[in-house]
Design an enzyme around this catalytic site. Sequence first.
Site, PDB file in Angstrom:
ATOM      1  N   TYR A 163       0.830  -1.219   0.000  1.00 20.16           N
ATOM      2  CA  TYR A 163       0.000   0.000   0.000  1.00 20.16           C
ATOM      3  C   TYR A 163       0.864   1.268   0.000  1.00 20.16           C
ATOM      4  CZ  TYR A 163      -3.128   3.537   2.068  1.00 20.16           C
ATOM      5  OH  TYR A 163      -3.839   4.669   2.348  1.00 20.16           O
ATOM      6  N   ASP A 184      -1.917  -5.944   9.135  1.00 16.60           N
ATOM      7  CA  ASP A 184      -2.982  -5.051   8.717  1.00 16.60           C
ATOM      8  C   ASP A 184      -4.071  -5.939   8.114  1.00 16.60           C
ATOM      9  OD1 ASP A 184      -4.653  -3.400   7.278  1.00 16.60           O
ATOM     10  OD2 ASP A 184      -3.071  -2.050   6.619  1.00 16.60           O
ATOM     11  N   ILE A 199      -7.305  -5.035   7.502  1.00 12.35           N
ATOM     12  CA  ILE A 199      -8.473  -4.175   7.273  1.00 12.35           C
ATOM     13  C   ILE A 199      -9.367  -4.660   6.127  1.00 12.35           C
ATOM     14  CG2 ILE A 199      -7.249  -2.139   8.177  1.00 12.35           C
ATOM     15  CD1 ILE A 199      -7.272  -1.008   5.330  1.00 12.35           C
ATOM     16  N   LYS A 204     -12.972  -0.417   5.029  1.00 12.67           N
ATOM     17  CA  LYS A 204     -13.069  -1.297   3.869  1.00 12.67           C
ATOM     18  C   LYS A 204     -14.141  -2.367   4.070  1.00 12.67           C
ATOM     19  CE  LYS A 204      -9.674   1.027   2.236  1.00 12.67           C
ATOM     20  NZ  LYS A 204      -9.916   2.039   1.203  1.00 12.67           N
TER      21      LYS A 204
END
Lengths: 441, 441
Positions: free
Chosen positions: A103, A188, A190, A226
């Site tokens: 990301y 992460d 998410i 998300k």
Amino acid sequence: MGLAENQLSFDLVEEWITKHPSASICTSEGVQMFRDIAIFQDYHGLTEFRNAVARFMGKVRGGRVSFDPARIVLAGGATGASELITFCLADPGDAFLVPTPYYPAFDRDLKWRTGIQLIPVICESSNNFKITKEALEEAFQNAQKSSIKVKGVIIANPSNPLGTTVERETQITLVNFINEKQIHLVCDEIYSATIFSRPNFISIAEIIEEVECNRDLIHIIYSLSKDMGFPGFRVGIVYSYNDAVVNCGRKMSSFGLVSSQTQHFLASMLSDDEFVDDFLKTSSMRLAKRHQTFTSGLEEVGIKCLNSNAGLFCWMDLRALLKEPTFEAEMVLWRLIIHKVKLNVSPGFSFHCVEPGWFRVCFANMDDATLEIALKRIRIFIQATVKKSDVPAKKSKQWQKNLRLSFSGGSRCEYEESLKSPSVMSPHSPMSPAQLVQTRT
Amino acid sequence: MGLAENQLSFDLVEEWITKHPSASICTSEGVQMFRDIAIFQDYHGLTEFRNAVARFMGKVRGGRVSFDPARIVLAGGATGASELITFCLADPGDAFLVPTPYYPAFDRDLKWRTGIQLIPVICESSNNFKITKEALEEAFQNAQKSSIKVKGVIIANPSNPLGTTVERETQITLVNFINEKQIHLVCDEIYSATIFSRPNFISIAEIIEEVECNRDLIHIIYSLSKDMGFPGFRVGIVYSYNDAVVNCGRKMSSFGLVSSQTQHFLASMLSDDEFVDDFLKTSSMRLAKRHQTFTSGLEEVGIKCLNSNAGLFCWMDLRALLKEPTFEAEMVLWRLIIHKVKLNVSPGFSFHCVEPGWFRVCFANMDDATLEIALKRIRIFIQATVKKSDVPAKKSKQWQKNLRLSFSGGSRCEYEESLKSPSVMSPHSPMSPAQLVQTRT
């Protein structure tokens, strides 16, 4: 198509809202709660909110693991949560290893104000960008040679931009690696409720039930941006198995606590088991359908994507369209797609991909009709390109080799400049919805 | 009585809410907005929210100045805003000058993650804690002697804990000082709508209309936590006259943006001129009345406060009750008030006051009946103390001299330890509402 947003199941949310007016403190049904909520500023967050989030996180993981509400630390969105855990774990100059592609905004979110460094762990298409022990070890050793203190590894599972989940064996490798080095592992997660096909998502929370390790080294980043599609509500969560991190992080909540109004509203919504179960199931089904429509549409014109099972995007392989296998050629192609095809996609180099020619394309932030328009534009683009070389796409994929692009101009700088604009500095997306190509219109 | 909260006018807010269901996106009247608001993540914030906040800031300043919505940068509460401006203006090791006594959490909010230093500017009771040019110059010169780079001055106007506004001449002195040194001036104006008596509040925004200075050096911190009483909503604002700071700060908004749900709700509320005008007027009147009731109640038993015209607290002079003029004796008295009198007040040393014996007492976070209980407890405490020495309080104030306290134990550490608890790490208050003495019950 550059924004990783999930807008496929808002009808369910809107229906729930109208049926539950008291969930809002700003209704005649809920106003008696207003006073207590407006003045609430305990950094632990509302008890009912932490309970609801912990329960939701468990549900998203198929109920195979449970989460302790006392370990939930609130932050301002996933961005704030990522920065918070970095502040907790590292000092300026320290480094984290991050598997590529990753990301793009990590470079800002994690480094800007903390002064830490990110060291890429090189992953390649030859094994579907799998994170290997060798790559981890190489990055670690290189850092040591440069006298850089490595404080941990950061992974995104499911991966943004790959749209793939990190398989069990890889996660075990990771846990063993960080445990051996006694460094931290930040996962992460998410996108954990965006799984739409097998294999199932396996959270690090499950892995550490199986693999022996120092749990003080394990931390999860979560968000509702998300999985629920609520980036505007700025719900960021750090879930840490480390008491010191929980305590320290909670104090840092002061810099970006979730609005108590939003906590109250979401506590009601996420505590409704029936709604949550239906939402998760429906959302997954709709993502599966959308992914299928989009990837098969691309395949019709010979475009392949990495085989994925999660996320709100595809990792599109346009290597064959590059004039030459360089990032300069990737920029040329990116500019063409942006300016001529009028589609907002994100080039692979912005994700630190080491192989030119990969692009991330988001498919969940639009309606069916808009998706069709996007596919149509791609079709026209490819067909026009194919026509030039007189090699029919459907009959032979040789066009891919013959049709390297020859558009001039453009440079990496242009994309990097576009990232500097405030509207682009948005969490988990290098492009803002207001920018560039809106296929809707 | 340790929490600087404004709960005196929530009835007006609650009335407004019930009359305006569409202001909430979580009602049947507002649900059609839900989708757009939930996915909103532009770091500029909702246009209508920035417009409404700019207009509100102007109204609070009597309409004598106006604010440009384009200069409003969003942050996570006043805490996040304070940290954000510090990150923008200074590097680790740099310093800001802060007149004493000052808000205790500045030491955490401004220093913890930024690595900057705070250098006290000594203000004293002899001139009502006025900020003088000499004190500023002395602090600046001392920093230079220690090779510390001073990046600016931070003031709170109205002052927390003094409850006084910074007068025009002092602000002119400040502007001239920072302009001469070419350092920044950060004005924390989060209590600007809590003025309840003359003199009027003068914002730095007004001063720089009159005094020539480099406007790039001027920045305002704002929030709705105190003026509206909504700390839970985490609305922090940086208003800067410096384009570079606005641009940089806006990118930092990603770490603690205001929930779009809350932005939408407050945009509606603050855009209602009639409501805002009534709220500001009523709130000021109620604060005036409450302040009068409280200070006259204290005066009846011989306790004086610094003469104030703003804020949600009094700066209570208990110097005469100290066994000796030391901070150890202040701690003894603080422990007594906490444990025996059962009132949550904040000792002066936590505000970096250089003279022992001052205490901050908050009066707006409770109802009338609770305030009466608090006053009654103080009365009983003073009378019991007076009885011991057989000097009637009403007849002679000599009791103040005769009755220095002799309670043993306690140390500064106890208060500092209490500050380390997460629930205490709350913005603009060293004590959480859940802690210690609740006179309500």
